[in-house]
Structure formats: C-alpha cells, structure tokens
Design an enzyme around this catalytic site. Structure first.
Site, short mmCIF file in Angstrom:
data_model
loop_
_atom_site.label_atom_id
_atom_site.label_comp_id
_atom_site.label_asym_id
_atom_site.label_seq_id
_atom_site.Cartn_x
_atom_site.Cartn_y
_atom_site.Cartn_z
N CYS A 160 22.09 -8.80 -26.71
CA CYS A 160 20.66 -9.06 -26.56
C CYS A 160 19.99 -7.95 -25.72
O CYS A 160 19.82 -6.85 -26.21
CB CYS A 160 20.44 -10.44 -25.93
SG CYS A 160 18.76 -11.09 -26.18
N TYR A 161 19.63 -8.21 -24.46
CA TYR A 161 19.03 -7.17 -23.62
C TYR A 161 19.95 -5.95 -23.57
O TYR A 161 19.49 -4.81 -23.59
CB TYR A 161 18.78 -7.70 -22.21
CG TYR A 161 18.09 -6.72 -21.29
CD1 TYR A 161 16.72 -6.81 -21.08
CD2 TYR A 161 18.80 -5.71 -20.65
CE1 TYR A 161 16.08 -5.90 -20.24
CE2 TYR A 161 18.17 -4.80 -19.81
CZ TYR A 161 16.81 -4.90 -19.61
OH TYR A 161 16.17 -4.01 -18.79
N GLY A 192 19.30 -10.68 -20.79
CA GLY A 192 18.44 -10.71 -19.60
C GLY A 192 17.05 -11.18 -19.97
O GLY A 192 16.64 -11.12 -21.14
N SER A 245 38.73 -30.65 3.00
CA SER A 245 37.87 -31.77 2.67
C SER A 245 38.59 -32.85 1.86
O SER A 245 38.13 -33.97 1.77
CB SER A 245 36.65 -31.29 1.87
OG SER A 245 37.05 -30.87 0.57
N LYS A 286 35.51 -23.90 -11.76
CA LYS A 286 36.12 -25.16 -11.36
C LYS A 286 37.30 -25.55 -12.25
O LYS A 286 38.35 -25.98 -11.75
CB LYS A 286 35.07 -26.27 -11.37
CG LYS A 286 35.61 -27.67 -11.05
CD LYS A 286 36.06 -27.80 -9.60
CE LYS A 286 34.89 -27.98 -8.68
NZ LYS A 286 35.31 -28.32 -7.30
N GLU A 323 28.58 -15.73 -26.96
CA GLU A 323 29.22 -16.52 -25.91
C GLU A 323 28.89 -18.01 -25.98
O GLU A 323 29.59 -18.84 -25.39
CB GLU A 323 28.86 -15.97 -24.52
CG GLU A 323 27.40 -16.13 -24.12
CD GLU A 323 26.50 -14.98 -24.54
OE1 GLU A 323 25.48 -14.74 -23.88
OE2 GLU A 323 26.80 -14.35 -25.58
N HIS A 359 23.85 -14.16 -29.38
CA HIS A 359 24.71 -14.48 -28.24
C HIS A 359 26.03 -15.07 -28.73
O HIS A 359 26.11 -16.25 -29.07
CB HIS A 359 24.02 -15.47 -27.31
CG HIS A 359 22.87 -14.88 -26.55
ND1 HIS A 359 23.04 -14.26 -25.33
CD2 HIS A 359 21.55 -14.79 -26.85
CE1 HIS A 359 21.87 -13.82 -24.90
NE2 HIS A 359 20.95 -14.12 -25.81
N VAL A 411 39.14 -30.90 -4.62
CA VAL A 411 40.01 -30.04 -5.43
C VAL A 411 40.10 -28.63 -4.84
O VAL A 411 41.19 -28.08 -4.67
CB VAL A 411 39.50 -29.96 -6.89
CG1 VAL A 411 40.33 -28.97 -7.70
CG2 VAL A 411 39.56 -31.34 -7.54
N ASP A 412 38.96 -28.03 -4.51
CA ASP A 412 38.93 -26.62 -4.11
C ASP A 412 39.73 -26.39 -2.82
O ASP A 412 40.61 -25.52 -2.77
CB ASP A 412 37.49 -26.14 -3.92
CG ASP A 412 36.66 -26.33 -5.18
OD1 ASP A 412 37.26 -26.33 -6.27
OD2 ASP A 412 35.44 -26.48 -5.07
N SER A 413 39.42 -27.16 -1.77
CA SER A 413 40.11 -26.93 -0.50
C SER A 413 41.58 -27.31 -0.58
O SER A 413 42.43 -26.69 0.06
CB SER A 413 39.42 -27.70 0.64
OG SER A 413 39.56 -29.10 0.48
#
Length: 518
Positions: free
Chosen positions: A83-84, A56, A227, A374, A175, A173, A230-232
């Site tokens: 970290c935080y 953070g 649309s 995504k 990640e 970190h 990809v998503d819809s």
C-alpha cells in the site's frame, strides 16, 4: 536472534503493521517492526534477509510525508512494499502517485496478468483472487524500471515488480485474513524470493534467551514483579531456568486483585517452580493513594508509582539487587509508543514501558518478552512447562481492579466487583466457555439505578460484563455469548452480590473501543 534469518518491517503508521509481523512469525521466520525513521546504521546492523514496507495513513504526495531510507536499496535484499510502501517505492523510482478519484476500501478481485516470482504456480494468469484494499492514493504512472503484474478494476497497478531487481509493490494488504491467499504471497516472497529458512521456533528462542540472560546477569541478583498472570509467570520461569536462586519474585498485594488471587498465585508458583516469592501486603497504601481519584490515566499513574515505591522498599530489604525483570510484551510497547510518523498517540500508559524511573536508575532492565505477542508468550510458556491452569488464564491488567472500577476506587467497590467477577468467570468455566474466550471480566460503573428486590426499592450499582475474542490483544471482537448464559450470570450476580442490581453486556469491538473499559 543472530542464528536466524531476520525480516525487517519498516512501519509507516499503518494500524495493520503488527499483523505483518505476526504473519511472518507464523511462517517460523523471525521479524521485527522498526519505525521508518530508523538510522542507516541500525538497518545495516540488523542485517535483514528481506525488508517489508508497511502501509500508512498519510499521503506520499505530501511534502513532509514519511520517506523510505535510501540505504535499503543498496543492501541488495528483496523488498516488498504494501500500500503506502508500494506508493513510496514508485515515487522513489520516478513514478507518479495521485489521489484516487474512486477510493477503494474493502474486498476486490485481483487479476494476475503474468507469471512472476511473487505470484508462483499457485497464482494463475487470468484468474481472480479476493484481496483487501484500503487506500485513497494510488499509482497513476509506473516508473520505467517497473512492470505491472496484477490489477483490479479500480487499481491498474495493484501489483508491480522491478524489471531486474527483487523489488515488489502491492496495493492490497496480504496480511489481513480478508485477502484469502495473502499468507501464500508472504510465504512466496520470504522463502522463494528471499530464500529464508523457516527455523525460528519457541524452542530456539528459549535457548537463546537463557544464554543471553546468563551472559548478561552473571552472578548478580534479579528482582521480578510477579502478578501471577501469564506474562510475569513466563518471565519468572524463564529466568528461573537461567539463573535459579539469583531470582527474587516480589508479589505486591495492592488490594486490586481478583478473588483469592494471592493464595492461588503463591501456591501454584511455589509448588510448580520452587520460586522465591516475597509477598507484600500494601492494600491500605494503594487504596489510600487512590482515594478521590476518578480519571483513569491518573489512576494508572498512581498505581504504577505506588507499585514502584513498594517494590523499591522490598529491593532494599533483599539487598544488592542489580537487575529488574519485567513482563513487558509487544502490545504494551506498541500501545504506549509514539507512532512511527512521530505523532504521539498513547492509547494507555503502562508503568512497565519506557524505561526505569530516575530513582531506580541504578538498576538494569531485563525484558525477555518485549518482542513477543500474547499468544507467542503462551507458546513459550507451554515449552517451559508452565501448567495450563496458569497459562490459559485470561489477561489481567497491571492496574487490576483499579481500572475495572470506573470512577473512584474504594475497598467496598473492589469487594463488590471481586464477587461479581468470580461469578461470571466460574459460570463460563462450568459451561465450557472460559477456554474459548480470550478475555472475560466484570467492570463496575460509577452510576446507580433504581431496582426492586422483593417488596423493597433498591438504589445500587450497574456492572458490565465484557468477553472478547482476540489473538494478540491488538484487535478484538465481542463474544456472542448465549442469552441463557448471560441471563444466568445476571441472576446470580443480582441475587448473590450485595450492591449490584443491574447487569449489562458490552458488545463493542476494539477498535473503536479498547478491551479494558477504563
């Protein structure tokens, strides 16, 4: 997700929190991000197998700094503070955190001091491992219940562990990719300490999502704004598997779509999935409402409002629609939300985030992709049999060309931009570059420049080429396209598109920029 081990990630405002969730999911373990302010009951109901505390930007030494929910210490599940998160754990257990006299940002060498559950056989004492630091504060006095298990030259308590409980804190970190073995540490924490099973995969997600949709919808009708992106498309395919002809896909032609978009979407989705598609031509309505508007946020809101109005009209014509499905994905939610520390930092508005408008309150919302990134949506689409032609399409924003025409949007500008964008995309495809790029497009600037074509002076638009690499849209870097390709695209656009006489290339990363240029 009831049948799988779940990791709760408490967010303290770090820009890297989403990366933690991604790393966990890459290990085939399900994770969700929740704000640190989540209630005790929500934490207990989530029933986490382990908890990760993010970094953070604030200081734990501040009076009003974010606090760790005390209930997590009572759950008897492994906890990893990053970290935080590490600093907040230390403060809770009576340690001291101070502003560092030598702030640490960037690569550092981690020295393992002793064997521990967190550092398994891969990590050897006295060996050094590259990690990534990003902090101003640091632990200056360790709580009595903790011991130090690793250090760097500037962080004497770079990794700590509770003497009797599975509570760990690290200053670096794991990640980020710059911590070279970070994924191994996360894997060790989750599988060897928390005993998580690696059984969360897209196949199981599909089965669970379909069952949830069936149980929730029953025999009711569902409307989906389609649309062709990809998503819809993935949402449509998933819903089609779950409820079949109860699904009505409404495709609104807002005049802000790409070259031949309407024809391609209708053909590909009807041919491949036998979807019920209702196409509405609302080009004049959208362009009329956008007349004279230049502010990008106002344009987004207008496009969202007119879309909803058009959509509502279509729903009334169908009759008896009870549910509205949307292709909202995780980055949409994150970028439209307040930070976990309660400070509103909206990067951009999404008309499909934040619930339904008041006049659509009689509909119930279905967002099956809401917690997916995504690339995870693409994996889901592949499992569902969505053709690669659709699945590998570059992301296209909901407001479409409305935000790629910088400044006022007109039919003429959209036509110019469509032609230029088609040339750019086709050139990338012809040269085998399209599938190597996360997103590419052309934007039109609201300024004109003098040019010379033949013996004549021109005064026409500048267009901007944008091509980026990314995984999930949260961060991005520009693609180092060959100059030969850039030159070829520029020549084609200037020669073939009436209205553009200058082409430039955007080489800004996200952050500090966004991917779209509005």
């Amino acid at each position: 997700m009831n049948n799988h081990d779940k990791i709760l990630i408490l967010d303290f405002g770090s820009q890297l929190t989403q990366l933690i969730a991604r790393r966990v999911r890459e290990l085939n373990i399900y994770s969700e991000i929740r704000p640190f302010s989540i209630s005790d009951k929500e934490i207990e109901n989530f029933n986490p197998k382990a908890i990760i505390l993010s970094g953070g930007s604030e200081s734990v030494t501040d009076f009003d700094s974010p606090k760790i929910p005390k209930v997590i210490y009572e759950l008897n599940v492994p906890i990893l503070g990053i970290c935080y998160g590490q600093q907040a754990i230390c403060k809770d257990f009576g340690g001291t955190v101070s502003s560092s006299t030598s702030r640490s940002y960037g690569a550092a060498q981690l020295e393992i001091l002793e064997k521990s559950m967190l550092f398994d056989d891969y990590w050897q004492p006295k060996n050094n491992y590259q990690v990534w630091m990003s902090h101003g504060d640091c632990v200056s006095k360790l709580p009595d219940d903790f011991k130090v298990i690793a250090k760097t030259d500037k962080a004497p308590y770079a990794a700590i562990s509770h003497k009797t409980k599975n509570i760990f804190g690290i200053q670096f970190h794991p990640e980020v990719s710059h911590t070279l073995d970070g994924i191994k540490l996360i894997d060790t924490f989750l599988t060897k300490i928390a005993n998580c099973k690696k059984d969360w995969k897209m196949g199981s997600f599909i089965d669970e999502a379909i069952n949830q949709i069936k149980n929730r919808v029953g025999k009711e009708k569902v409307a989906l704004g389609l649309s062709g992106g990809v998503d819809s498309t993935v949402v449509a395919t998933l819903l089609n598997k779950a409820i079949g002809k109860q699904l009505y896909c409404i495709f609104v032609n807002n005049g802000l779509l790409r070259h031949n978009e309407v024809e391609e979407v209708e053909k590909s989705l009807k041919d491949n999935f036998d979807l019920q598609i209702i196409t509405i031509d609302a080009q004049k309505k959208f362009l009329s409402e956008l007349k004279g508007v230049s502010d990008p946020e106002e344009k987004r809101k207008i496009i969202g409002r007119v879309f909803i109005e058009t959509f509502q009209s279509a729903i009334k014509d169908i009759g008896n629609i009870r549910y509205l499905a949307q292709g909202t994905i995780y980055p949409d939610v994150i970028e439209s939300a307040a930070t976990s520390t309660g400070k509103k930092v909206t990067i951009k508005s999404h008309h499909n985030v934040g619930g339904l408008p008041k006049d659509m309150g009689n509909l119930k919302l279905i967002e099956p992709l809401r917690l997916l990134f995504k690339d995870e949506v693409r994996k889901l689409g592949k499992e569902l049999g969505v053709p690669s032609l659709i699945l590998n399409r570059h992301p296209f924003p909901g407001p479409g060309l409305g935000i790629r025409v910088i400044g006022e949007v007109t039919e003429e500008k959209c036509d110019i931009l469509r032609k230029a964008d088609y040339i750019f995309i086709n050139t990338l495809k012809e040269n085998g570059l399209y599938d190597k790029i996360w997103q590419a497009y052309v934007a039109l600037l609201p300024v004109k420049t003098v040019g010379v074509m033949g013996d004549a002076r021109t005064y026409q638009h500048i267009c901007v080429l944008r091509a980026v690499t990314s995984v999930d849209g949260m961060t991005a870097d520009y693609v180092d396209l060959p100059h030969s390709i850039l030159g070829l695209v520029a020549r084609k656009i200037v020669n073939e598109v009436q209205g553009i006489n200058r082409v430039v290339y955007d080489i800004t990363s996200k952050p500090p920029a966004t991917i779209e240029m509005e």
